[in-house]
Design a protein around this motif. Sequence first.
Motif, PDB file in Angstrom:
ATOM      1  N   GLY A 198     -78.281  40.019  -6.072  1.00 44.38           N
ATOM      2  CA  GLY A 198     -77.938  40.787  -7.585  1.00 44.38           C
ATOM      3  C   GLY A 198     -77.001  40.016  -8.354  1.00 44.38           C
ATOM      4  O   GLY A 198     -76.257  40.782  -9.160  1.00 44.38           O
ATOM      5  N   SER A 199     -76.758  38.818  -7.821  1.00 39.92           N
ATOM      6  CA  SER A 199     -75.563  38.048  -8.664  1.00 39.92           C
ATOM      7  C   SER A 199     -76.147  37.214  -9.707  1.00 39.92           C
ATOM      8  O   SER A 199     -77.019  36.053  -8.865  1.00 39.92           O
ATOM      9  N   ALA A 200     -76.019  36.979 -10.918  1.00 40.06           N
ATOM     10  CA  ALA A 200     -76.607  35.819 -11.831  1.00 40.06           C
ATOM     11  C   ALA A 200     -75.523  35.073 -12.221  1.00 40.06           C
ATOM     12  O   ALA A 200     -74.440  35.272 -11.749  1.00 40.06           O
ATOM     13  N   PHE A 201     -75.886  33.728 -12.618  1.00 40.11           N
ATOM     14  CA  PHE A 201     -74.967  32.811 -12.703  1.00 40.11           C
ATOM     15  C   PHE A 201     -73.949  33.113 -13.855  1.00 40.11           C
ATOM     16  O   PHE A 201     -72.776  32.808 -13.642  1.00 40.11           O
ATOM     17  N   VAL A 202     -74.495  33.436 -15.010  1.00 44.65           N
ATOM     18  CA  VAL A 202     -73.891  33.738 -16.322  1.00 44.65           C
ATOM     19  C   VAL A 202     -74.217  35.178 -16.718  1.00 44.65           C
ATOM     20  O   VAL A 202     -75.204  35.634 -16.574  1.00 44.65           O
ATOM     21  N   THR A 251     -79.259  34.828 -16.230  1.00 43.07           N
ATOM     22  CA  THR A 251     -78.363  35.662 -16.866  1.00 43.07           C
ATOM     23  C   THR A 251     -78.332  37.180 -16.220  1.00 43.07           C
ATOM     24  O   THR A 251     -79.455  37.499 -15.610  1.00 43.07           O
ATOM     25  N   ALA A 252     -77.468  37.999 -16.338  1.00 41.50           N
ATOM     26  CA  ALA A 252     -77.290  39.303 -15.764  1.00 41.50           C
ATOM     27  C   ALA A 252     -77.944  40.143 -16.855  1.00 41.50           C
ATOM     28  O   ALA A 252     -77.735  41.495 -16.341  1.00 41.50           O
ATOM     29  N   SER A 266     -66.146  43.046 -12.000  1.00 42.37           N
ATOM     30  CA  SER A 266     -65.907  43.240 -10.567  1.00 42.37           C
ATOM     31  C   SER A 266     -66.998  43.379  -9.759  1.00 42.37           C
ATOM     32  O   SER A 266     -66.596  43.027  -8.406  1.00 42.37           O
ATOM     33  N   SER A 267     -67.835  43.675 -10.071  1.00 43.35           N
ATOM     34  CA  SER A 267     -69.026  43.849  -9.217  1.00 43.35           C
ATOM     35  C   SER A 267     -69.694  42.696  -8.586  1.00 43.35           C
ATOM     36  O   SER A 267     -70.456  42.533  -7.811  1.00 43.35           O
ATOM     37  N   GLY A 268     -69.622  41.510  -9.605  1.00 42.22           N
ATOM     38  CA  GLY A 268     -70.126  40.165  -9.201  1.00 42.22           C
ATOM     39  C   GLY A 268     -71.480  40.037  -9.694  1.00 42.22           C
ATOM     40  O   GLY A 268     -72.219  39.211  -9.358  1.00 42.22           O
TER      41      GLY A 268
END
Lengths: 427, 302
Positions: A198-202, A251-252, A266-268
Motif C-alpha cells: 500500500g505504499s507508493a514511491f511518490v 504514484t499514490a 502519516s499513513s505511509g
Amino acid sequence: MRITRRMPTALVGTLAVAALSLCACGSDSDDGGGNVTLNVQLFGSFGYKESGLFDEYQKLHPNISIKFTSVQQESTYWPKIQSQLNAPTGVGDVYAAEVSRIAQVTQNQADRWVDLKTFGAGDLEADYYDWKWKAGTTADGKILGLGTDIGPLAICYRKDLFAKAGLPTDRQELAKSWTSWQAFLDLGKQYKAKAPRGSAFVDTAGGLYNAILGSSIKQYYDESGKPIHETNPAIRDAWNLGVQAAQTGLTARLKQFDEAWNKAFSSGSFASIACPSWMISYIKGQDKNGSGKWDVAPGPGVGNWGGSYLGIPKNSRHQKESYDLIRWLTAPDQQVRLFQDSGIFPASKVAASRPEVADAKDPYFGDAPVGKIFGDVAQNLPVAVHGPRDGSILDAFNNGLLSIETQKTDPDKAWKDTMKNVENLLG
Amino acid sequence: MFKARRRAGQGSAPYLFVAPFFLVFAAFGLFPILYTAWVSLHAVDLQNPNESTWVGLENYRKLFSSDFFWNALENTFTIGVISTVPQLCIALGIAHLLNYRLRGRTFFRVAMLMPYATSVAAATLVFSGLFGRDFGMINWLLGQVGVNPVDWDSGRWTSQNALSTIITWRWVGYNALIYLAGMQSVPADLYESAAIDGASRWQQFRYVTIPSLRPTILFTIVVSTIGAIQVFGEPLLFGGVSGHLGGAGRQYQTLGVLLYDEGWFNYKLGYAAAVAWTMFVIIVVAVLVNTTLARRRWRNAA
C-alpha cells in the motif's frame, strides 16, 4: 463591429461574488486623530499573526490598527480580490498575490496596483533573489509587489519506508543517485519492487510534473507573452515523466491538499514528495509523530513552487501607511523570524544568508541542513518567464495527469483533454 | 354599484401589504435576472469587470457548441434523477410512518430536520471522508463483506451516486415534514370509511393518502426540480482541488459548477452569465413541464 463600452461601476456588483466587494467594506477611514485602520486580506498562512508580527507593528505604531482577514484557499481568495480591485473605493489596503498570479498583476493589472517605487521600494532590489524581484516588476519597471517567501524545491522522503524497500536512506547518497528525474523514477521502480504494502514511491503525478517543469525558464508562456502549452518541449518532457510515473504505479493516486492526501503523510501511502521549503512545516503538521522518520535531500533539478508577494491596490486610501507595513513585514529581520517560527523561507537573500537561516538544521528531518539545501536551490534558480494564467494552466495539467492515475485515461486522450481545458480557460 | 365600490376600496390594502415583497423582489430578484441577461450578451473579464464588449448571442453560440456544457447538462440531469426520485419516495414513506401515533414523535420530527439545518459544506466534507478511497468508512464496510475498495470520486456513476447520497440525506427530512403536514390535513373520516370498506393499510396509503397529497407532492416535485438543476456546493466541495471541474474528467460537473468554473476560474463572466440564463430557462421549462404533466395525469386519473 465590436463596441467597447464602460459599464456603470456600481452596477457591476450584481454577480454573486462581485457583490462581496460591496458589503463588508467597513469604514477604515481616518478618524481625524491620525489613527488609521489597515485592512489586510491574505490567504493560507503567512505566519504574521502566528508570529505576533501584527501585534508588534501596532505596538511600534500606535496610530495604526490592523484589521486582518485570511481565506484558507487561494483559489477562492483570488477571484474575490479581483472584484475588490475594481471597486471604486478602497476595500482592502494590503493584498497578497501568489507567484502563479503575479504575472497577471504585472501584465494585466498594473493600473490597479500601487507602484511601490513611488515610496522608494527601488532601494530594496539588492536584498532580493533576482528571479523573485523581477517577477514582481512590470516590463517598464513598476514594482507592484514585495516578495514574502519562496518555495525552492527539494525531495522529502520517508527514511523508514526507503529502508524497508532496501533503498539508501542517506541524503547525500540519494542526491547523488537521482541526478536526473528519470533516475529518480528508476529509483522509484526499485522502491516499488520491495515496497511495503500500500505504499507508493511518490505522492502524485501532478506534483512530480510541477517540480520537473519548475526548473525550466520557459513554462506556459514565451517571452512575448504567447501561450506555449502545446509546443513547449519542457512541458512534454515533464508530462511524459508524469505519465510514466502514473502508468508504472509509482504514484499514490491522490489529489494534493485533499483530506486523503493529508492523511497519507502519516499513513505511509507515499514515501517521497517534491518538497518546496514550505512543505517542511506542512509535513510536521500532518505527521505529528513523524519526527525521525522524514528526511530531506536536494532534488534532481532546481525548481520553485509557490511563494508570494504583498501589494497595495490603487483604491486603497492609505497607501503610504500600507507601504510602511508591508516593507516592515518583508524586511530581513521579520523574514528571518518567520523562517524560525514557521519555516517560511525568505524571499530576501539577505535574510537567507543570515546564520539563523543559512545554518539552520531541522531535528524533525534528522538534522537536515534545510537552510543550506533550500538556500542553494534559491541561489541557482533561473529568472523564469511567467504568464498571467500560470496557476490555472498548471491546474489543468494536474487534472489531466490525475485522470490517468485514477480513471485510467489513455495518456493521448488525457493530453488532448488537457489542451482543450487550457484553451477553454485562455479563450 | 355599491358592491363594486366597496370591493375597490378594500382592494388597495392587500396591494399595499404585498408591495414590500415585490419591491424587494424587483431589487434582488428581477433586476439581477435581467442584468445577468444583459451581461450574457457581452464579453466581460473578471480581471476587468468594468469594461465589457458587446458580443450579441456569441456566448450562447459558444455554450451550445461546447462539449463541457452538454456534459454538465447530462450530469445535472442524471444527478437530479438519482437524487430527487429516491429522496421523495423515502420522504413519503417516512412521513407515513411518522403519521402514526409513535412514542417520541416530536423527537423524530426534529431529528428529521437536522440534516436540512446542516450546512452544505459541513455535510459534504463529512461525506467525502466517508466516501474516501483509502480511509473511507464506506469502503471499510464494503471490505468487511469482501468487496474491493471503490474509488468513488473517479468513476462517473460512483461519484454521482455518492453525490446523490449527500443530497438525499440533506433533503429527505425537509420533504418528509412537508408531506407529514399534508397528511395531517387529510380528514380522518376518509380513512374510517376506507377501513369500513375493508381497505388495508397499504390500500389506504395508496388510495386515500396519496391522492389527498397531490398538491403537496406537486409542490415538492417543483421545489426539488429547481434544487436539482441548481446543485452546486456538493460537487464543488466533493471534488477538492478538481472540484471546479467536477472531477478530473468532469465526471460530475453540474451546470452550477460549470458556471462557477467559467466565471471564477476562467474569468469569463459574460459566458458564465449565459450559463446562468440557460439554467434559468431550463428551470422554467422543467417546472412548466412538471406542472402540466402532473395536472394532466391527475385529471385523467380522477
